[in-house]
Design a protein around this motif. Structure first.
Motif, PDB file in Angstrom:
ATOM      1  N   GLY A  39      37.836  37.432  35.907  1.00 16.66           N
ATOM      2  CA  GLY A  39      37.771  36.138  34.916  1.00 16.66           C
ATOM      3  C   GLY A  39      38.498  36.368  33.562  1.00 16.66           C
ATOM      4  N   GLN A  55      45.705  32.592  35.910  1.00 16.14           N
ATOM      5  CA  GLN A  55      44.547  31.916  35.738  1.00 16.14           C
ATOM      6  C   GLN A  55      44.649  30.481  36.667  1.00 16.14           C
ATOM      7  OE1 GLN A  55      43.644  30.974  31.488  1.00 16.14           O
ATOM      8  NE2 GLN A  55      41.602  31.339  32.105  1.00 16.14           N
ATOM      9  N   ALA A  56      46.034  29.845  36.896  1.00 16.05           N
ATOM     10  CA  ALA A  56      46.227  28.822  37.544  1.00 16.05           C
ATOM     11  C   ALA A  56      46.244  29.219  39.153  1.00 16.05           C
ATOM     12  CB  ALA A  56      47.692  28.096  37.355  1.00 16.05           C
ATOM     13  N   ALA A  59      42.619  29.444  40.096  1.00 14.62           N
ATOM     14  CA  ALA A  59      42.057  28.258  40.604  1.00 14.62           C
ATOM     15  C   ALA A  59      42.486  27.641  41.772  1.00 14.62           C
ATOM     16  CB  ALA A  59      42.640  27.047  39.461  1.00 14.62           C
ATOM     17  N   ARG A  60      43.795  27.873  42.334  1.00 11.32           N
ATOM     18  CA  ARG A  60      44.068  27.573  43.832  1.00 11.32           C
ATOM     19  C   ARG A  60      43.617  28.374  44.728  1.00 11.32           C
ATOM     20  NH1 ARG A  60      49.278  28.033  41.215  1.00 11.32           N
ATOM     21  NH2 ARG A  60      49.918  29.602  42.463  1.00 11.32           N
ATOM     22  N   ALA A  62      40.607  31.305  44.767  1.00  9.17           N
ATOM     23  CA  ALA A  62      39.595  31.998  44.058  1.00  9.17           C
ATOM     24  C   ALA A  62      39.659  33.476  44.669  1.00  9.17           C
ATOM     25  CB  ALA A  62      38.018  31.448  44.377  1.00  9.17           C
TER      26      ALA A  62
END
Ligand code: FAD
Length: 106
Positions: A39, A55-56, A59-60, A62
């Motif tokens: 993270g 990061q994207a 988000a899709r 984890a």
């Protein structure tokens, strides 16, 4: 800014090496450390477009941290996502442990 290619190569080495040395049965503390690390990595990685994409991706999907296998497979797929975008060949994720744990010549 740092050289995006040299930084990327070194960083993938670090990330896959972390996956390769991650326990097969990590403790709660180890799982929380890894989750915290990826993270923060996604926020601090000094190639900002790369960091945004990473990061994207997180988000899709984890990052699974319950075992070495799950995390390593996820990381390999994340790296392949970048490979695809850059027009590089996809890496066979069945072999990531050979590449990064047992080691082979690059
Ligand atoms: P690299 O992609 O750096 O790979 C190094 C070695 O890893 C390869 O030689 C191979 O042995 C092994 N490998 C390859 N694929 C996999 C896999 N799927 N799983 C396991 N091992 C593998 N660059 C950009 O230009 N734009 C971006 O948006 C971008 N995003 C990035 C995001 C992250 C999180 C990181 C760490 C890097 C990013 N980069 C980006 C850099 C890019 O991925 C490469 O590192 C760089 O282009 C150098 O590529 P390379 O061909 O030397 O091999």
């Amino acid at each position: 800014p740092p050289d995006v290619e040299a930084l990327g190569r070194s960083t993938w080495t670090l990330l896959h090496s972390i996956a390769a040395s991650y326990p097969e049965a990590p403790s709660r503390a180890q799982q929380s450390d890894l989750l915290g690390f990826v993270g923060l990595f996604g926020r601090l990685y000094p190639c900002w477009v790369c960091a945004d994409d990473f990061q994207a991706y997180m988000a899709r999907r984890a990052p699974p941290v319950a075992s070495r296998r799950e995390f390593g497979d996820w990381l390999c797929a994340a790296h392949n996502d970048v490979n695809r975008r850059l027009g590089k060949p996809e890496f066979d994720c069945a072999t990531w442990e050979q590449r990064w744990r047992s080691g082979w010549k690059d």
